[in-house]
Scaffold this motif. Structure first.
Motif, PDB file in Angstrom:
ATOM      1  N   VAL A 136       0.925  -1.159   0.211  1.00 47.87           N
ATOM      2  CA  VAL A 136       0.047  -0.150  -0.002  1.00 47.87           C
ATOM      3  C   VAL A 136       0.899   1.345  -0.192  1.00 47.87           C
ATOM      4  N   THR A 157      -0.829   4.562   2.782  1.00 48.16           N
ATOM      5  CA  THR A 157      -1.033   4.214   4.494  1.00 48.16           C
ATOM      6  C   THR A 157       0.562   4.670   5.039  1.00 48.16           C
ATOM      7  N   THR A 199      -3.397   0.172  -3.181  1.00 50.01           N
ATOM      8  CA  THR A 199      -4.107   1.136  -2.332  1.00 50.01           C
ATOM      9  C   THR A 199      -4.915  -0.009  -1.392  1.00 50.01           C
ATOM     10  N   ARG A 200      -5.087   0.841  -0.199  1.00 53.28           N
ATOM     11  CA  ARG A 200      -5.923  -0.108   0.739  1.00 53.28           C
ATOM     12  C   ARG A 200      -7.334  -0.622   0.430  1.00 53.28           C
ATOM     13  N   TYR A 217      -7.039  -3.854  -0.981  1.00 57.14           N
ATOM     14  CA  TYR A 217      -6.536  -4.903  -0.134  1.00 57.14           C
ATOM     15  C   TYR A 217      -7.120  -4.534   1.197  1.00 57.14           C
ATOM     16  N   THR A 275      -8.896  -5.057   4.918  1.00 62.35           N
ATOM     17  CA  THR A 275      -8.279  -5.839   5.987  1.00 62.35           C
ATOM     18  C   THR A 275      -9.506  -5.865   7.048  1.00 62.35           C
ATOM     19  N   GLU A 295      -9.693  -1.821  10.937  1.00 59.99           N
ATOM     20  CA  GLU A 295      -9.579  -0.706  10.165  1.00 59.99           C
ATOM     21  C   GLU A 295      -8.247  -0.170  10.800  1.00 59.99           C
ATOM     22  N   ARG A 296      -7.247   0.271   9.952  1.00 58.54           N
ATOM     23  CA  ARG A 296      -5.955   0.869  10.404  1.00 58.54           C
ATOM     24  C   ARG A 296      -6.033   2.316   9.967  1.00 58.54           C
ATOM     25  N   MET A 340      -4.773   5.604   8.792  1.00 62.33           N
ATOM     26  CA  MET A 340      -4.341   6.157   7.289  1.00 62.33           C
ATOM     27  C   MET A 340      -2.778   6.645   7.378  1.00 62.33           C
TER      28      MET A 340
END
Ligand SMILES: NC(=O)c1ccc[n+]([C@@H]2O[C@H](COP(=O)([O-])OP(=O)(O)OC[C@H]3O[C@@H](n4cnc5c(N)ncnc54)[C@H](OP(=O)(O)O)[C@@H]3O)[C@@H](O)[C@H]2O)c1
Length: 297
Positions: free
Chosen positions: A183, A186, A243-244, A247, A249, A252-253, A255
């Motif tokens: 990514v 991020t 980009t996220r 992908y 996940t 939630e992470r 940015m």
């Protein structure tokens, strides 16, 4: 007489560096991995800490499975929050100081620039909530707790540890000839474990308490970081920016979760090494570690 420190989670990449670094600085160190002391077990933690009565207790143990934590939030909470309560209450009983590590994932990433200790946490994942709760337990029970938030830890011992790190994941996939989609949207501040351990030991030795951020010092996307890794180790890889959105996940992470080291630097503890310098050191140490491993066989 040497000052005594107990290190929990001593088989992780940071636990190994902390145990070594403290020993190098003349501390008497007793290290516990998950098998000798599970930090979730209050009686075990209290037994070891109260009988050793150390000056310093270092917690490097953590449940770091960020995506899996969404399905099993209680597991993350036991290891990252209630375990810190066990350590803190034991430290309070015998007057030990606690050094605990937390995470950039206590933030939501909306700020878009490096987070300082004054920024309000707003975790967006079960892992982030568990790490923030661990901080609360440390400060609830101890006036002298030192909590260090860090970000994207990579240490040369990641080659041997159970959970590895981003650098080792990149190398393994490149050696296997796999396409690497990483990514680019991020941003974090990947942190070199030996340098983090050095700063943490300096803060603890100086009897600092409260919250400190110790990240890598340079905001960078994971794609850029992967490019730096391959540039430094001179390996050609099939690296493709993604980009996220492509992908998604489970968790939630943030940015943007780079940490500001301004407080650390302003208080006289110096800057972290630059990314190139840290990666060069990483690969030197990794080579040494591989050579030693080969000699041992
Ligand atoms: N790694 C990162 O990117 C990152 C980012 C931000 C913050 N941090 C924080 O930095 C600290 C150090 O992380 P690290 O990179 O060194 O992680 P690591 O390499 O995964 O090490 C964590 C260690 O904790 C052990 N552990 C897990 N549960 C335990 C338990 N219940 N009792 C005792 N030991 C237990 C693990 O053992 P097993 O191998 O047996 O599971 C492992 O040896 C943690 O507080 C982490 O949350 C890390």
């Amino acid at each position: 007489m040497a000052k005594k420190a107990l290190v929990f989670g001593s088989r992780g990449q940071l636990g190994i560096e902390m145990s070594r670094g403290l020993q190098r600085d003349g501390w008497e160190v007793v290290s516990f991995d998950r098998h000798t002391a599970d930090v979730r077990q209050a009686d075990v933690v209290h037994g070891f800490i109260e009988s050793a009565s150390p000056e310093l207790v270092v917690n490097c143990a953590a449940y770091n499975l960020v995506d899996r934590a969404e399905a099993e939030p209680a597991a993350a909470y036991y290891a990252n929050a209630l375990a810190v309560r066990n350590l803190a209450t034991a430290c309070r009983k015998c007057g030990a100081r606690l050094l605990h590590f937390s995470s950039d994932y206590v933030f939501d990433g909306a700020k878009g620039e490096p987070y300082t200790e004054a920024d309000s946490p707003h975790p967006r994942s079960a892992y982030g909530v568990s790490k923030l709760s661990g901080e609360h337990y440390a400060f609830a029970y101890l006036d002298t707790a030192l909590v260090i938030r860090t970000c994207g830890v990579y240490g040369p011992e990641g080659i041997h540890t159970a959970h590895g790190n981003f650098v080792e994941t990149m190398l393994r996939n490149a050696h296997a000839g796999r396409e690497l989609r990483v990514v680019m949207d991020t941003i974090a501040s990947p942190t070199y474990a030996p340098a983090l351990a050095e700063k943490a030991i300096a803060l603890a030795t100086d009897r600092r308490a409260g919250l400190f951020h110790v990240g890598g010092g340079q905001p960078i996307s994971w794609f850029q970081f992967a490019s730096e890794i391959f540039a430094v180790c001179q390996l050609s890889a099939d690296l493709i920016p993604t980009t996220r959105a492509e992908y998604p996940t489970q968790a939630e992470r943030p940015m943007f979760s780079a940490l500001s080291n301004a407080k650390l630097e302003a208080e006289g503890f110096g800057a972290m090494p630059g990314i190139r310098e840290a990666l060069t050191h990483y690969f030197d140490r990794r080579e040494d570690s591989l050579r030693e491993g080969n000699r041992a066989h």
